[in-house]
Design an enzyme around this catalytic site. Structure first.
Site, mmCIF file in Angstrom:
data_model
loop_
_atom_site.group_PDB
_atom_site.id
_atom_site.type_symbol
_atom_site.label_atom_id
_atom_site.label_comp_id
_atom_site.label_asym_id
_atom_site.label_seq_id
_atom_site.Cartn_x
_atom_site.Cartn_y
_atom_site.Cartn_z
ATOM 1 C CB SER A 18 -40.517 -46.238 -1.138
ATOM 2 O OG SER A 18 -40.989 -47.225 -2.009
ATOM 3 C CG ASP A 35 -47.583 -45.194 -1.211
ATOM 4 O OD1 ASP A 35 -47.578 -46.235 -0.530
ATOM 5 O OD2 ASP A 35 -46.554 -44.551 -1.471
ATOM 6 C CG HIS A 61 -44.908 -47.686 1.200
ATOM 7 N ND1 HIS A 61 -45.141 -46.891 0.100
ATOM 8 C CD2 HIS A 61 -43.630 -48.123 1.080
ATOM 9 C CE1 HIS A 61 -44.056 -46.859 -0.651
ATOM 10 N NE2 HIS A 61 -43.128 -47.597 -0.089
#
EC number: 3.4.21.-
Length: 734
Positions: free
Chosen positions: A524, A141, A199
């Site tokens: 996600s 990530d 994220h």
């Protein structure tokens, strides 16, 4: 703002060159070569020399370190290097050279969701699985935020003795017993694995965040934030930046994660559909499952259009996105008395309850309809409520910023028809609500019906218990599977809409607090939910293979929402198999599925032979020399679902199940009626007398009469006194 819009819903795969690559004429290629002999393979220095020997003669010895950016050991026999097109042509002449492919740049694709999924503290499956204690989840990530309360190591055990990973934080940032590894694989960046985008922090805390009290965003969705596997360890492999994620870097990170000793890999990223020998996530994932490592990946955010999936390989768990039953409600109140519920995380207490002028600039200007930056400057929107359409390649938060910059008082964000009725609770920069398509059309109709339209927004806060959940989000990518039509994808859906989880900074511009959380949406977010659930299953069943765990998740999946009705899509219609896969994840049922469908590595190789790939290309995927002396069709793989193309002739397929439920048990088949297809299962009863006993059955498919739909779906279920083991079926009629 840009970071939020990029990572809340990922967009299409992009290809680009960095400025440095353009200026030098060099591009990054992933180079595959033949395996050397075992002695060379076993010695790291010898392997590096072997790889270096493939570089063109024009590359001097001093240049080699700057040219080869990654050397692969587990996921591939080869390396990633900066090369010119002419140099690649020279390399192609060398003995042992297999291929060179340009790198691709891929895109990144909970206070309440544990309870929504039936996970409760000190009871049930959470307790039985010991909260995932000792399992290592590796995430690829944008990095992670050390020091965030979600990554506290209170009550955490020490890392397992097998762990070989590294911690590459700089300054005062450190790993602990929760974050046991953190590395950067973005070639040429030289940055630590801390998260600048948000994220990675969000996905990591969703998978395995520790318990944090009083988590909220703007005071909403308040509760205890916790990941799916709160006692699992986290290893972060930074492969993505705001520019995307290079598959050369992804392959290097997968290589390292396998060597480090992770148990689960979580990839909330992806690209377009490709043959598996061109898909470096599929290649790296195969190397992982060879070592017993489970791989979970997001399906993509290009729904509701068909055949928009990423990560389609059958050895990957492909995860779509669903809603859950919590909403942060903001109601649009119109001057005619009508009210339409929407959502927003930002709910200011001081917003006046009086009605304000209401405008829709999109009536005369397409750019203004989508509220793109600067598009409202020529309209008088000061002090007014502005209607903006969703989409138009303009992020939702960017729309609210545009309204604010133009002097607007509030925004009503309205779905387009393709978006349906799904809404998001975003942290907008001004008072706003996001409403579905039907409400948006009614609001626009009202504007056209009067010369003085007015509206306000009534903020109602957090409400739990929406019985229409789970439903499939409009953005969740759909099948059919392009790379392998005989495999149903996605495999499963899980929570991916309005997910509250850790964030590097405060979205409220607060200082002096480390309780920083954000609410975002995307597959996600679904993927780490499943990755954490897999960690629980690995803790509860350490002897189960990746295929067995996947089977348990799929065959136990829920088919109904909280009202007991079929799961719906964004149009409020029953969702089909290409949206839901096997259904909605049910962690507790997955831990005790009754029967499982297992798959061996050799089965996958025969399946790849059946796809018609060249033996050389299959060798790239499986990292061994392959001779396709036998093969199976896609539908013959022992997968927990069926996807077939059915012509006039009857087709027969076998499946083998393994008993992991009651030692002495009898299962009877139930066949859901499928229009245009007769389905017969033999035998109709399976009898088991001991654990791990196997039984094989045959399913026959025959066209029956006329059919109106080209694709039809159904299911077969094996039922005992304790269990229902369901396999979904997709049939394409020709």
């Amino acid at each position: 703002m840009t970071c939020i819009c990029i990572f809340s819903i990922a967009f299409l795969l992009s290809f680009h060159l960095t400025t440095a690559q353009r200026s030098t004429g060099l591009q990054t290629y992933i180079v595959h070569v033949d395996k050397p002999d075992a002695q060379v393979l076993a010695n790291s220095a010898d392997l590096e020399s072997y790889y270096n020997s493939f570089l063109p003669a024009t590359v001097s010895g001093s240049e080699v370190p700057s040219r080869i950016i990654h050397s692969y050991h587990h996921v591939a026999t080869g390396f990633a290097a900066k090369l010119s097109g002419e140099e690649v042509k020279e390399m192609e002449k060398k003995a042992g050279f297999v291929s060179a492919k340009l790198e691709k740049v891929l895109t990144l694709h909970t206070t309440h969701t544990p309870n929504f999924l039936g996970l409760y503290q000190n009871m049930g499956f959470w307790q039985e699985s010991n909260y995932g204690k000792g399992v290592i989840i590796g995430l690829l990530d944008t990095g992670i935020t050390p020091g965030h309360p979600s990554f506290s190591d209170v009550n955490m055990p020490s890392p397992p003795a097998k762990w070989k990973g590294k911690c590459e934080f700089t300054g005062n940032a450190t790993c602990n017993k929760k974050i046991i590894g953190a590395r950067n694989f973005i070639s040429g960046s030289g940055v630590p694995p801390t998260d600048e985008e948000g994220h990675g922090t969000h996905t990591a805390s969703t998978a395995a965040g520790n318990f944090v009290n009083d988590a909220n965003v703007f005071g909403n969705a308040n509760g205890t934030a916790v990941g799916m596997a709160p006692l699992a360890h986290i290893a972060m492999y930074k492969v993505c930046s705001e520019d995307g994620c290079s598959d050369a870097d992804i392959l290097a990170a997968l290589d390292a994660a396998i060597d480090d000793g992770v148990d689960v890999l979580s990839l909330s990223l992806g690209g377009y559909s490709d043959p598996f020998y061109y898909d470096n996530i599929a290649i790296g994932a195969f190397a992982a499952i060879r070592k017993g490592i489970f791989v979970s990946a997001s399906a993509g955010n290009d729904g509701p259009l068909n055949s928009t999936l990423s990560n389609e390989a059958p050895w990957i768990l492909t995860v779509g996105a669903s809603t859950h039953d919590r909403k942060i409600v903001a109601t649009a109140v119109l001057g005619n008395g009508q009210q339409y519920d929407g959502e927003s995380a930002f709910q200011p207490a001081d917003f006046p309850h009086t009605l304000l002028p209401l405008v829709y600039p999109g009536t005369s200007d397409e750019e203004a309809a989508f509220c793109s930056s600067g598009s409202l400057d020529k309209f008088d929107v000061k002090g007014k409520v502005v209607v903006c359409d969703r989409g138009g390649d303009v992020a939702r938060l960017e729309k609210s910023q545009t309204v604010k910059d133009a002097g607007g008082a509030a925004m009503i964000l309205a779905n387009l028809e393709i978006d349906g009725e799904g809404t998001f609770a975003d942290a907008h920069v001004l008072p706003a609500t996001h409403v579905g398509y039907a409400a948006g059309e009614m609001i626009k109709s009202y504007i056209n019906s009067t010369s003085t339209p007015t509206a306000g927004i009534l903020f109602k806060g957090t409400i739990i218990g929406f019985k229409s959940s789970p439903s499939v989000s409009s953005f969740s990518s759909r099948g059919p599977n392009l790379a392998s039509p005989g495999i149903v994808k996605p495999d499963i859906i899980g929570p991916g809409v309005n997910i509250l989880a850790a964030w590097p900074v405060s979205v409220e511009n607060k200082t002096g607090t480390d309780l920083t959380f954000n609410i975002i949406s995307g597959t996600s977010m679904s993927c780490p939910h499943l990755s954490g659930i897999v960690a629980l299953l690995k803790s509860a069943h350490p002897d189960w293979s990746p295929a067995a765990i996947k089977s348990a998740i799929m065959t136990s999946a829920d088919q109904s929402n909280l009202e007991g009705q079929p799961i719906l899509d964004e149009r409020n219609l029953p969702a089909d198999i290409f949206a839901t896969g096997a259904g909605h994840v049910n962690p507790s049922k997955a831990s005790d599925p009754g029967l499982i469908y297992d798959i061996q590595l050799e089965d996958y190789i025969q399946y790849l032979c059946g796809l018609g790939y060249r033996e050389k290309d299959i060798g790239l995927i499986v990292q061994e020399t392959v001779k396709c002396e036998s093969s199976i069709s896609e539908a013959e793989l022992n997968y927990p679902s069926f996807s077939i193309i059915l012509g006039p002739k009857t087709q027969n397929y076998t499946r083998t199940v393994t008993n992991v439920g009651d030692a002495s048990s009898t299962y009877t088949v139930n066949i859901a009626k499928t229009q245009g297809v007769d389905i017969v299962v033999e035998p109709a009863t399976l009898v088991f007398t001991k654990m791990y006993q196997q039984a094989t059955y045959t399913v026959s498919f025959t066209q029956s009469g006329d059919f109106t739909d080209r694709f039809v779906q159904g299911a077969i279920s094996w039922s005992s006194n304790e269990y229902v083991v369901r396999s979904p079926i997709s049939v394409k009629l020709e």
